[in-house]
Design an enzyme around this catalytic site. Sequence first.
Site, PDB file in Angstrom:
ATOM      1  N   GLU A  18       0.840  -1.188   0.000  1.00 60.95           N
ATOM      2  CA  GLU A  18       0.000   0.000   0.000  1.00 60.95           C
ATOM      3  C   GLU A  18       0.882   1.248   0.000  1.00 60.95           C
ATOM      4  O   GLU A  18       1.889   1.314   0.708  1.00 60.95           O
ATOM      5  CB  GLU A  18      -0.902   0.031   1.240  1.00 60.95           C
ATOM      6  CG  GLU A  18      -1.990  -1.026   1.258  1.00 60.95           C
ATOM      7  CD  GLU A  18      -3.246  -0.579   0.521  1.00 60.95           C
ATOM      8  OE1 GLU A  18      -3.251   0.558  -0.008  1.00 60.95           O
ATOM      9  OE2 GLU A  18      -4.209  -1.361   0.484  1.00 60.95           O
ATOM     10  N   HIS A  51      -3.515  -2.929  -8.427  1.00 62.63           N
ATOM     11  CA  HIS A  51      -4.759  -3.554  -7.977  1.00 62.63           C
ATOM     12  C   HIS A  51      -5.799  -3.538  -9.090  1.00 62.63           C
ATOM     13  O   HIS A  51      -6.537  -4.503  -9.301  1.00 62.63           O
ATOM     14  CB  HIS A  51      -5.272  -2.806  -6.743  1.00 62.63           C
ATOM     15  CG  HIS A  51      -6.264  -3.578  -5.944  1.00 62.63           C
ATOM     16  ND1 HIS A  51      -6.885  -3.060  -4.824  1.00 62.63           N
ATOM     17  CD2 HIS A  51      -6.776  -4.823  -6.090  1.00 62.63           C
ATOM     18  CE1 HIS A  51      -7.714  -3.960  -4.328  1.00 62.63           C
ATOM     19  NE2 HIS A  51      -7.676  -5.032  -5.076  1.00 62.63           N
ATOM     20  N   ASP A  81      -6.886   1.670  -8.284  1.00 66.26           N
ATOM     21  CA  ASP A  81      -5.563   1.982  -7.761  1.00 66.26           C
ATOM     22  C   ASP A  81      -4.491   1.073  -8.379  1.00 66.26           C
ATOM     23  O   ASP A  81      -4.785  -0.067  -8.711  1.00 66.26           O
ATOM     24  CB  ASP A  81      -5.543   1.888  -6.226  1.00 66.26           C
ATOM     25  CG  ASP A  81      -6.005   0.528  -5.696  1.00 66.26           C
ATOM     26  OD1 ASP A  81      -7.035   0.016  -6.172  1.00 66.26           O
ATOM     27  OD2 ASP A  81      -5.330  -0.018  -4.813  1.00 66.26           O
TER      28      ASP A  81
END
Length: 263
Positions: free
Chosen positions: A119, A157, A167
């Site tokens: 992330e 993603h 994303d």
Amino acid sequence: MTFIHRKFFRMAALIGVLLLAACAHAPPRNPLATWVASPNYDARRPVLIVLHYTEQQSVQQSLETLRSSNSGGPVSAHYLIGSDGHIYQLVADERRAWQAGQGRWGTITDVNSASIGIELDNDGHSAFAQPQIDALLRLLTDLTTRWRIPPTQIIGHEDLAPGRKVDPGPLFPWQQLAANGFGLWPRGALCDAPPTFDPWMALAAIGYSLDNRAAAVSSFHHHFRGMEGDELDAQDARILQNLVQQIMSGANTCLTPTVAGER
């Protein structure tokens, strides 16, 4: 109770605790089979790295979300990288984090079991900070080396879940990653695709699901052209031909480049 009896019960309790600890660390065994242990095994190895943005307002908020339940259910990731380049690890590499969700990449249908999730602290509308990208490059070098993940096996993603996720989006600097050896990216000159070239088969060969073709094109455009749009054009075909040649033969056979255009 005498001293001897108290000592006996303490020893018995200690033995019980040790036995329970040993059982807790014993590998799961199928009661239908006879256990005959073999030393010939190792940890399951991830074969893919998935990049995300947090779409939140701070690292602290993202750390809380990735470690607790939220309105959409519990989620997690192996790593979180702040905009200042600080790297946080939340889940061990060899464990299955809940970061990819539904989707697939090529023949991989349970992406969580086959991937490491990273992330990036980003609200989804801002440019990614350079210290963050520098840290990501260091982390990718470490992960691809230790786990022997092919450097081309780094996706977003939205690549595995087109239409459901967006994303890390069109602002993510995929070309900078490619310049450092990470991710699949066009190499060399681009040529017009021959009339027999099928861009849909090429998209599928790269890994995209064609369940929603418009969404797949949109994700492809974000990744490889940094733009919006859900219809394939001639430049897409040139890029796809280049990428498929890399996958199939590792070489670019373009002899008569097309006049340079926007990617």
